[in-house]
Design a protein around this motif. Structure first.
Motif, PDB file in Angstrom:
ATOM      1  N   ALA A  49       0.856  -1.189   0.000  1.00 47.87           N
ATOM      2  CA  ALA A  49       0.000   0.000   0.000  1.00 47.87           C
ATOM      3  C   ALA A  49       0.890   1.237   0.000  1.00 47.87           C
ATOM      4  O   ALA A  49       2.055   1.177   0.408  1.00 47.87           O
ATOM      5  CB  ALA A  49      -0.906   0.015   1.233  1.00 47.87           C
ATOM      6  N   GLU A  50       0.330   2.344  -0.435  1.00 50.36           N
ATOM      7  CA  GLU A  50       0.995   3.643  -0.288  1.00 50.36           C
ATOM      8  C   GLU A  50       0.592   4.175   1.081  1.00 50.36           C
ATOM      9  O   GLU A  50      -0.594   4.182   1.416  1.00 50.36           O
ATOM     10  CB  GLU A  50       0.540   4.624  -1.375  1.00 50.36           C
ATOM     11  CG  GLU A  50       1.137   4.369  -2.725  1.00 50.36           C
ATOM     12  CD  GLU A  50       2.631   4.691  -2.780  1.00 50.36           C
ATOM     13  OE1 GLU A  50       3.061   5.748  -2.286  1.00 50.36           O
ATOM     14  OE2 GLU A  50       3.371   3.847  -3.327  1.00 50.36           O
ATOM     15  N   VAL A  51       1.561   4.599   1.864  1.00 46.36           N
ATOM     16  CA  VAL A  51       1.267   5.115   3.201  1.00 46.36           C
ATOM     17  C   VAL A  51       1.753   6.558   3.298  1.00 46.36           C
ATOM     18  O   VAL A  51       2.716   6.950   2.631  1.00 46.36           O
ATOM     19  CB  VAL A  51       1.898   4.239   4.302  1.00 46.36           C
ATOM     20  CG1 VAL A  51       1.347   2.816   4.242  1.00 46.36           C
ATOM     21  CG2 VAL A  51       3.404   4.230   4.220  1.00 46.36           C
ATOM     22  N   PRO A  52       1.088   7.349   4.134  1.00 44.33           N
ATOM     23  CA  PRO A  52       1.494   8.749   4.261  1.00 44.33           C
ATOM     24  C   PRO A  52       2.807   8.904   5.021  1.00 44.33           C
ATOM     25  O   PRO A  52       3.184   8.038   5.813  1.00 44.33           O
ATOM     26  CB  PRO A  52       0.343   9.383   5.050  1.00 44.33           C
ATOM     27  CG  PRO A  52      -0.323   8.258   5.745  1.00 44.33           C
ATOM     28  CD  PRO A  52      -0.089   7.030   4.921  1.00 44.33           C
ATOM     29  N   VAL A  53       3.477  10.014   4.766  1.00 42.23           N
ATOM     30  CA  VAL A  53       4.643  10.431   5.539  1.00 42.23           C
ATOM     31  C   VAL A  53       4.246  11.755   6.169  1.00 42.23           C
ATOM     32  O   VAL A  53       3.971  12.722   5.461  1.00 42.23           O
ATOM     33  CB  VAL A  53       5.888  10.609   4.647  1.00 42.23           C
ATOM     34  CG1 VAL A  53       7.056  11.133   5.461  1.00 42.23           C
ATOM     35  CG2 VAL A  53       6.238   9.295   3.959  1.00 42.23           C
ATOM     36  N   TYR A  54       4.177  11.788   7.488  1.00 43.41           N
ATOM     37  CA  TYR A  54       3.700  12.966   8.203  1.00 43.41           C
ATOM     38  C   TYR A  54       4.878  13.706   8.820  1.00 43.41           C
ATOM     39  O   TYR A  54       5.715  13.098   9.470  1.00 43.41           O
ATOM     40  CB  TYR A  54       2.718  12.552   9.306  1.00 43.41           C
ATOM     41  CG  TYR A  54       1.881  13.694   9.823  1.00 43.41           C
ATOM     42  CD1 TYR A  54       0.648  13.973   9.270  1.00 43.41           C
ATOM     43  CD2 TYR A  54       2.334  14.502  10.855  1.00 43.41           C
ATOM     44  CE1 TYR A  54      -0.132  15.022   9.723  1.00 43.41           C
ATOM     45  CE2 TYR A  54       1.566  15.555  11.319  1.00 43.41           C
ATOM     46  CZ  TYR A  54       0.337  15.815  10.755  1.00 43.41           C
ATOM     47  OH  TYR A  54      -0.417  16.862  11.201  1.00 43.41           O
ATOM     48  N   ALA A  55       4.940  15.012   8.620  1.00 43.72           N
ATOM     49  CA  ALA A  55       5.978  15.849   9.239  1.00 43.72           C
ATOM     50  C   ALA A  55       5.335  16.588  10.403  1.00 43.72           C
ATOM     51  O   ALA A  55       4.510  17.493  10.199  1.00 43.72           O
ATOM     52  CB  ALA A  55       6.552  16.825   8.226  1.00 43.72           C
ATOM     53  N   ILE A  56       5.684  16.204  11.614  1.00 38.38           N
ATOM     54  CA  ILE A  56       5.067  16.793  12.795  1.00 38.38           C
ATOM     55  C   ILE A  56       5.340  18.293  12.871  1.00 38.38           C
ATOM     56  O   ILE A  56       4.446  19.073  13.192  1.00 38.38           O
ATOM     57  CB  ILE A  56       5.528  16.058  14.067  1.00 38.38           C
ATOM     58  CG1 ILE A  56       4.922  14.653  14.063  1.00 38.38           C
ATOM     59  CG2 ILE A  56       5.134  16.826  15.318  1.00 38.38           C
ATOM     60  CD1 ILE A  56       5.362  13.769  15.186  1.00 38.38           C
ATOM     61  N   GLY A  57       6.554  18.713  12.556  1.00 44.42           N
ATOM     62  CA  GLY A  57       6.890  20.132  12.600  1.00 44.42           C
ATOM     63  C   GLY A  57       6.063  20.966  11.634  1.00 44.42           C
ATOM     64  O   GLY A  57       5.777  22.134  11.887  1.00 44.42           O
ATOM     65  N   ALA A  58       5.647  20.356  10.528  1.00 45.75           N
ATOM     66  CA  ALA A  58       4.840  21.058   9.524  1.00 45.75           C
ATOM     67  C   ALA A  58       3.337  20.833   9.737  1.00 45.75           C
ATOM     68  O   ALA A  58       2.521  21.458   9.077  1.00 45.75           O
ATOM     69  CB  ALA A  58       5.224  20.593   8.118  1.00 45.75           C
ATOM     70  N   ASP A  59       2.991  19.931  10.655  1.00 47.44           N
ATOM     71  CA  ASP A  59       1.596  19.585  10.926  1.00 47.44           C
ATOM     72  C   ASP A  59       0.858  19.114   9.687  1.00 47.44           C
ATOM     73  O   ASP A  59      -0.298  19.457   9.465  1.00 47.44           O
ATOM     74  CB  ASP A  59       0.834  20.772  11.547  1.00 47.44           C
ATOM     75  CG  ASP A  59       1.300  21.098  12.956  1.00 47.44           C
ATOM     76  OD1 ASP A  59       1.844  20.199  13.622  1.00 47.44           O
ATOM     77  OD2 ASP A  59       1.117  22.250  13.379  1.00 47.44           O
ATOM     78  N   ARG A  60       1.533  18.286   8.881  1.00 46.85           N
ATOM     79  CA  ARG A  60       0.851  17.789   7.677  1.00 46.85           C
ATOM     80  C   ARG A  60       1.590  16.613   7.055  1.00 46.85           C
ATOM     81  O   ARG A  60       2.769  16.395   7.303  1.00 46.85           O
ATOM     82  CB  ARG A  60       0.664  18.881   6.653  1.00 46.85           C
ATOM     83  CG  ARG A  60       1.867  19.444   5.978  1.00 46.85           C
ATOM     84  CD  ARG A  60       1.511  20.598   5.037  1.00 46.85           C
ATOM     85  NE  ARG A  60       0.687  21.604   5.680  1.00 46.85           N
ATOM     86  CZ  ARG A  60      -0.667  21.681   5.593  1.00 46.85           C
ATOM     87  NH1 ARG A  60      -1.332  20.859   4.850  1.00 46.85           N
ATOM     88  NH2 ARG A  60      -1.332  22.609   6.243  1.00 46.85           N
ATOM     89  N   ARG A  61       0.854  15.922   6.202  1.00 48.95           N
ATOM     90  CA  ARG A  61       1.449  14.860   5.388  1.00 48.95           C
ATOM     91  C   ARG A  61       2.247  15.548   4.288  1.00 48.95           C
ATOM     92  O   ARG A  61       1.737  16.437   3.615  1.00 48.95           O
ATOM     93  CB  ARG A  61       0.360  13.979   4.785  1.00 48.95           C
ATOM     94  CG  ARG A  61      -0.430  13.242   5.837  1.00 48.95           C
ATOM     95  CD  ARG A  61      -1.574  12.473   5.239  1.00 48.95           C
ATOM     96  NE  ARG A  61      -2.396  11.935   6.333  1.00 48.95           N
ATOM     97  CZ  ARG A  61      -3.436  11.154   6.144  1.00 48.95           C
ATOM     98  NH1 ARG A  61      -3.807  10.809   4.927  1.00 48.95           N
ATOM     99  NH2 ARG A  61      -4.121  10.716   7.167  1.00 48.95           N
ATOM    100  N   VAL A  62       3.467  15.128   4.125  1.00 49.43           N
ATOM    101  CA  VAL A  62       4.337  15.779   3.145  1.00 49.43           C
ATOM    102  C   VAL A  62       4.636  14.883   1.945  1.00 49.43           C
ATOM    103  O   VAL A  62       5.192  15.357   0.951  1.00 49.43           O
ATOM    104  CB  VAL A  62       5.654  16.252   3.802  1.00 49.43           C
ATOM    105  CG1 VAL A  62       5.376  17.355   4.819  1.00 49.43           C
ATOM    106  CG2 VAL A  62       6.410  15.103   4.447  1.00 49.43           C
TER     107      VAL A  62
END
Length: 172
Positions: A49-62
């Protein structure tokens, strides 16, 4: 290892819970349980599956990244809100085991603060204040997780149980 923390909602999502006008990132409502369960189901069905990569510092999936099981009969999905989907995963036949880590609160506090400072996730003052709040809330969090169907266990016991699940799997 599937990191369920990558399923947080983006910081500008209007459905995010708020407390004192700030996003409450410690609420399960800040996380996309539906997408997490669908991804787990896809992995069980298709092995990738394709899974998200989340950047906590940016508060979003990058980004997204491919996640493949290869020939592994089982995989581990981990994250602070994992217990939120135990019942649904069990209902769908996707669950081999569900565990909530039980470890010394002081050790968790130090590990979390060290990690968050090293990764510069937020301003140090914010990290310290949040870390203390999480330290105080940890017993209630563990009670909630076990109430949702996860079994409280020490890390070494979880590793032993997962190894037993893998060893006993018919495709292994």
């Amino acid at each position: 290892m599937l990191c369920l923390d990558d399923f947080y909602k983006d910081g500008d999502d209007p459905t995010l819970p708020r407390q004192n006008e700030l996003v409450d990132w410690d609420s399960p409502e800040s996380w996309d349980a539906v997408a997490a369960v669908e991804t787990i189901a896809r992995l069980a069905r298709e092995g990738k599956a394709e899974v998200p990569v989340y950047a906590i510092g940016a508060d979003r999936r990058v980004a997204t990244r491919p996640f493949e099981l290869a020939e592994s009969p089982l995989f581990v999905a981990e994250g602070i809100f994992a217990a939120e989907i135990v019942e649904e995963c069990r209902r769908r036949g996707l669950l081999a085991g569900a565990y909530a880590l039980r470890r010394p609160r002081g050790a968790t506090f130090v590990r979390r603060l060290t990690r968050d400072l090293a990764e510069q996730r937020k301003a140090p003052k914010v990290l310290l204040r949040r870390g203390v709040a999480l330290l105080r809330a940890e017993p209630a969090v563990l009670r909630r997780q076990t109430g949702l169907g996860a079994e409280a266990a020490r890390a070494r016991d979880v590793l032993r149980r997962v190894a037993g699940l893998v060893a006993g799997h018919p495709h292994h």
